[in-house]
Design a protein around this motif. Structure first.
Motif, PDB file in Angstrom:
ATOM      1  N   ARG A  82     -13.752  11.588  -0.121  1.00  0.00           N
ATOM      2  CA  ARG A  82     -12.566  12.420   0.106  1.00  0.00           C
ATOM      3  C   ARG A  82     -11.758  12.552  -1.192  1.00  0.00           C
ATOM      4  NH1 ARG A  82      -7.136  11.895   1.160  1.00  0.00           N
ATOM      5  NH2 ARG A  82      -7.160   9.652   0.950  1.00  0.00           N
ATOM      6  N   SER A 116     -13.473  14.608  -3.916  1.00  0.00           N
ATOM      7  CA  SER A 116     -13.526  16.049  -3.697  1.00  0.00           C
ATOM      8  C   SER A 116     -12.134  16.676  -3.728  1.00  0.00           C
ATOM      9  CB  SER A 116     -14.211  16.343  -2.365  1.00  0.00           C
ATOM     10  OG  SER A 116     -13.364  15.903  -1.316  1.00  0.00           O
ATOM     11  N   GLY A 117     -11.089  15.849  -3.674  1.00  0.00           N
ATOM     12  CA  GLY A 117      -9.731  16.377  -3.582  1.00  0.00           C
ATOM     13  C   GLY A 117      -9.189  16.899  -4.900  1.00  0.00           C
ATOM     14  N   LYS A 168     -16.554   7.226   2.880  1.00  0.00           N
ATOM     15  CA  LYS A 168     -15.813   8.415   3.320  1.00  0.00           C
ATOM     16  C   LYS A 168     -14.552   8.609   2.476  1.00  0.00           C
ATOM     17  CE  LYS A 168     -14.907  10.524   7.731  1.00  0.00           C
ATOM     18  NZ  LYS A 168     -14.386  10.345   9.086  1.00  0.00           N
ATOM     19  N   GLU A 169     -13.851   7.498   2.248  1.00  0.00           N
ATOM     20  CA  GLU A 169     -12.594   7.575   1.491  1.00  0.00           C
ATOM     21  C   GLU A 169     -12.885   7.953   0.033  1.00  0.00           C
ATOM     22  OE1 GLU A 169      -9.721   7.600   2.787  1.00  0.00           O
ATOM     23  OE2 GLU A 169      -8.208   6.834   1.410  1.00  0.00           O
ATOM     24  N   VAL A 220      -9.656  -1.080   3.180  1.00  0.00           N
ATOM     25  CA  VAL A 220      -9.212  -2.369   3.684  1.00  0.00           C
ATOM     26  C   VAL A 220     -10.366  -3.368   3.712  1.00  0.00           C
ATOM     27  CG1 VAL A 220      -8.129  -3.538   5.630  1.00  0.00           C
ATOM     28  CG2 VAL A 220      -7.542  -1.169   5.134  1.00  0.00           C
ATOM     29  N   PHE A 251     -16.557   3.616   5.966  1.00  0.00           N
ATOM     30  CA  PHE A 251     -15.192   4.020   5.639  1.00  0.00           C
ATOM     31  C   PHE A 251     -14.975   4.117   4.136  1.00  0.00           C
ATOM     32  CE2 PHE A 251     -11.838   4.108   8.941  1.00  0.00           C
ATOM     33  CZ  PHE A 251     -12.693   4.247  10.022  1.00  0.00           C
ATOM     34  N   ILE A 299       0.941   4.162  -2.758  1.00  0.00           N
ATOM     35  CA  ILE A 299       0.734   5.585  -2.491  1.00  0.00           C
ATOM     36  C   ILE A 299       1.881   6.378  -3.102  1.00  0.00           C
ATOM     37  CG2 ILE A 299       0.601   7.330  -0.671  1.00  0.00           C
ATOM     38  CD1 ILE A 299      -0.704   5.117   1.069  1.00  0.00           C
ATOM     39  N   ALA A 302      -1.228   6.375  -5.945  1.00  0.00           N
ATOM     40  CA  ALA A 302      -2.593   6.053  -5.507  1.00  0.00           C
ATOM     41  C   ALA A 302      -3.030   7.116  -4.495  1.00  0.00           C
ATOM     42  CB  ALA A 302      -2.633   4.670  -4.861  1.00  0.00           C
ATOM     43  N   LYS A 303      -4.310   7.467  -4.545  1.00  0.00           N
ATOM     44  CA  LYS A 303      -4.768   8.561  -3.684  1.00  0.00           C
ATOM     45  C   LYS A 303      -5.236   8.080  -2.316  1.00  0.00           C
ATOM     46  CE  LYS A 303      -4.749  12.057  -6.783  1.00  0.00           C
ATOM     47  NZ  LYS A 303      -3.371  12.024  -7.267  1.00  0.00           N
ATOM     48  N   GLY A 304      -5.500   6.806  -2.203  1.00  0.00           N
ATOM     49  CA  GLY A 304      -5.982   6.308  -0.931  1.00  0.00           C
ATOM     50  C   GLY A 304      -6.125   4.801  -0.966  1.00  0.00           C
ATOM     51  N   TYR A 305      -6.683   4.241   0.095  1.00  0.00           N
ATOM     52  CA  TYR A 305      -6.864   2.798   0.110  1.00  0.00           C
ATOM     53  C   TYR A 305      -8.050   2.437   0.983  1.00  0.00           C
ATOM     54  CZ  TYR A 305      -4.840   3.087   4.722  1.00  0.00           C
ATOM     55  OH  TYR A 305      -4.628   3.401   6.030  1.00  0.00           O
ATOM     56  N   VAL A 334       0.840  -1.191   0.000  1.00  0.00           N
ATOM     57  CA  VAL A 334       0.000   0.000   0.000  1.00  0.00           C
ATOM     58  C   VAL A 334       0.880   1.249   0.000  1.00  0.00           C
ATOM     59  CG1 VAL A 334      -1.748   1.279   1.256  1.00  0.00           C
ATOM     60  CG2 VAL A 334      -1.884  -1.200   1.139  1.00  0.00           C
TER      61      VAL A 334
END
Lengths: 120, 624
Positions: free
Chosen positions: A116, A119-120, A112-113, A102, A109, A93, A97-100, A89
């Protein structure tokens, strides 16, 4: 509403993820069962977000991530990982990659991710 | 506010020393990278900034000034985007050396180091007057910084990845931050344990940052700690808080030794169990036994790994010591470090420190020529020192090479004759490698003449004794004007190795599979004799043919089975029987058979018999 491509070799995981995403009001525009398909779908559909599982046959998520970032350095990619894959991971990143998220997924979650990153 | 030393309690002081030590280690690592470019300068700047605060907080004013001065210099580099000059690199090494010395005598205050500090300060002024720089300088971003603590959900599975995402988010939004805790390395390698992240950001960005970070899933709280002022009392306090629950515990190393010997017994027993179980043809039993054996293996690995410390503890100091010494001698060197992550038993590591440092110093002092001399020889002005560690079936190999003037064999010969150590006649026949062995004789080279040759003899006998006390050996290779390599080979103290068990001379031997190339049958016709040495043709070259039974004076039962082994130098071993593969526990050679270089250890087979473990490459010395 965002257009999302998901890639996971497990049909079950894809369905699970798709349910979560659609409940939150987004659209899953493509499903891939390996990295190569994910890259092809990315080229074809130009989605807002790609969710890549790390471990997949033919081409794994890391490779697919590299290819996608090559095509579009600003691509929004979310990695999907099991426990114990922290090193991968971190690499992902660093590769862009912008996120992860699990596994096993916690809907709250995941959403939310996704929000995020969108919107980034 | 300044905390004076006598007011610091012991725990505070320890935490101070620990933090400074880790910063100095990191700086040493950066120095060892060779070229210090923009990224490293950024990091150095941050480290110096923290150092300055740390020393200021314990009232070491002069030390603080020195650090401040270098911080300014770094800030200057930062704005120019230039790489650190050799001169400033040398200054950096000198400062780190001094800070280490101050740290080692921390309870005596900075007074006794005032002259050293003064001296280093003078080096700056020389530089400045040369460059004609303005005296006044305002250290940037001294004010207006805020520390933010970000706490991460205890249920978050991937803490390091989460922290990385947070930092990335800050960067993407153009928020300039410096990471206060934990250190970036532990995040990047995933080893971080803390669940809180502390960053320092420009105060005016506080609100934006809090809003931004709060929205990252897995973040439970974001709080600003306090305005960060010139004193860094907070640093120490936060540091302490983070360490309230210790991540490490101290264990008597004797206890680890006992654990290890218990688990080694277990390993042998479980090997035996496998042999017995496989005879029963009871699948349930076999599968349980296999699981037990696997668990024992894991247990053993864990216990061994507790005792292991990476060589970086020694290696990280080398570049600094090297640059400092080279600078003093007016020489230029480049240090390449490889394999600093190779781990070694703690006890061995402690003993290796002095020999390694000694060899490096010698290489610079006597091996590397002056820049003029090197140019005249057509070599690059910068000498190269390579320090390399690797694991091999022979154990851990540590090599220190230089590309300096090498050792003059003629001078060794002359010296050996003068000392009456050998006759002219024997000397003529002696191969070069053996000539070098004179250098290991105590006192042989302490005389001025040999020191003039290279000075390598100085203390080489001490190096040799130290390594031999660890059960290893030292090799030296040198070529005139090309350089010298000293190789220390340490036996695998206790190691699990995949080995092939063979029979020769009615004895069973274990040979690590890593060093086996092939096993083949040969006919007598394929055996030739070259200079009274038997050889066999393998691929396109003749490989010396040996047999363990012959070397060790046992009954010769060799069949026409030949095993080709060795990596750099190949040999063919003639043997009686190939028994089977197995994982063996290599134990140190018992004293009765110590001294045979070909035997690197022994192992206990599942029927309780002891088999010597052979290093085929070391057998090459029996040839010719």
């Amino acid at each position: 509403m965002a257009r999302i491509v998901i890639a996971d070799d497990s049909q079950f995981m894809r369905t699970l993820l798709k349910n979560i995403i659609e409940k939150a009001g987004h659209e899953v525009v493509g499903e891939a069962s390996n990295g190569q398909e994910a890259v092809d779908l990315f080229k074809k559909l130009n989605p807002d977000l790609v969710i890549l599982d790390i471990v997949m046959p033919v081409m794994d998520g890391m490779e697919a991530l590299k290819k996608i970032i090559e095509i579009n350095p600003n691509a929004k990619v979310l990695m999907c990982t099991g426990l114990g894959q922290q090193k991968l991971v971190i690499q992902a990143i660093e590769l862009g990659a912008k996120g992860y998220i699990v596994k096993p997924f916690q809907a709250e979650f995941v959403i939310k991710e996704i929000e995020r990153i969108l919107s980034g | 506010m300044v905390i004076f030393l006598n007011e610091l309690d012991k725990a505070m002081l320890e935490s101070f020393i620990e933090e400074v030590t880790s910063i100095l280690e990191r700086i040493s690592e950066l120095i060892s990278l060779g070229d210090i470019g923009a990224d490293q300068i950024n990091e150095l700047f941050r480290l110096f900034h923290t150092l300055k605060g740390l020393f200021a907080s314990i009232g070491f004013e002069k030390t603080k000034e020195l650090i401040h001065k270098y911080e300014d210099l770094l800030s200057d580099y930062r704005s120019r985007g230039a790489s650190l000059s050799d001169r400033d690199k040398a200054q950096l090494s000198a400062i780190v050396n001094l800070l280490e010395a101050i740290l080692a005598n921390i309870d005596q205050g900075e007074q006794q180091f005032l002259r050293d500090i003064e001296e280093l300060m003078l080096r700056f002024s020389e530089e400045e007057s040369k460059a004609g720089k303005a005296e006044e300088k305002v250290s940037p971003k001294e004010k207006g910084l805020t520390r933010i603590e970000i706490r991460i959900d205890p249920n978050e599975a991937l803490i390091a990845a989460k922290m990385l995402i947070i930092l990335k988010q800050l960067k993407d939004k153009g928020i300039e931050y410096s990471l206060i805790s934990p250190d970036i390395k532990s995040i990047e390698d995933g080893s971080v344990q803390d669940r809180s992240l502390i960053v320092e950001i420009p105060s005016e960005k506080t609100q934006t940052t809090i809003e931004l970070v709060k929205n990252i899933p897995g973040v439970t709280s974001v709080t600003s700690i306090a305005e960060h002022k010139e004193t860094v009392k907070e640093t120490i306090l936060t540091h302490r808080r983070a360490e309230a629950l210790p991540k490490t515990i101290r264990v008597d190393s004797d206890k680890l030794d006992r654990l290890l010997s218990i688990v080694e017994n277990l390993t042998v027993l479980s090997n035996r169990l496998i042999a017995i179980a496989s005879n029963t043809k009871n699948d349930d039993l076999i599968s349980v036994v296999n699981l037990v054996s696997k668990a024992v293996g894991e247990l053993r690995e864990e216990i061994l790994s507790i005792r292991l410390i990476p060589l970086s503890y020694i290696f990280s100091k080398i570049p600094r010591i090297a640059y400092d010494l080279a600078n003093k001698l007016g020489k230029k060197v480049e240090v390449v470090i490889e394999g600093a992550d190779v781990e070694i038993d703690k006890a061995s590591l402690e003993k290796l420190n002095d020999p390694i440092i000694h060899i490096v110093r010698n290489a610079i002092d006597h091996g590397i020529e002056s820049p003029d001399e090197r140019r005249a020889k057509g070599k690059p002005e910068k000498g190269k020192i390579i320090v390399r560690a690797r694991r091999s079936p022979r154990g851990i190999v540590i090599e220190i090479s230089d590309d300096g003037k090498g050792i003059d064999v003629e001078k060794i010969k002359k010296k050996a004759l003068e000392r009456g150590l050998i006759t002219q006649e024997k000397l003529e026949k002696m191969p070069k490698e053996e000539l070098f062995s004179f250098l290991f004789i105590p006192g042989f080279s302490t005389s001025d003449k040999i020191t003039d040759v290279s000075g390598r003899g100085v203390g080489l006998d001490v190096v040799k004794n130290t390594i031999e006390s660890l059960g290893g050996y030292v090799e030296l290779q040198s070529e005139l004007d090309k350089g010298t390599t000293i190789r220390m080979v340490l036996p695998p103290t206790t190691l699990i190795v995949r080995a092939l068990i063979i029979k020769s001379g009615n004895v069973r031997w274990a040979i690590p599979v890593d060093s086996i190339i092939s096993i083949q049958e040969i006919s007598d016709a394929q055996i030739r004799e070259i200079a009274s040495q038997k050889v066999v043709l393998y691929r396109d070259s003749f490989v010396p043919l040996l047999s363990l039974s012959r070397i060790f004076g046992l009954e010769d039962d060799s069949e026409n089975i030949v095993m080709i082994c060795g990596k750099e130098k190949k040999i063919a071993l003639r043997l009686a029987e190939v028994i089977r593969h197995m994982d063996i526990v290599v134990k140190p050679v018992p004293s009765v058979i110590r001294g045979f270089r070909g035997i690197t250890g022994v192992t206990i087979l599942e029927d309780g018999f002891v088999a010597p473990v052979i290093d085929p490459e070391a057998l090459v010395r029996f040839v010719g």
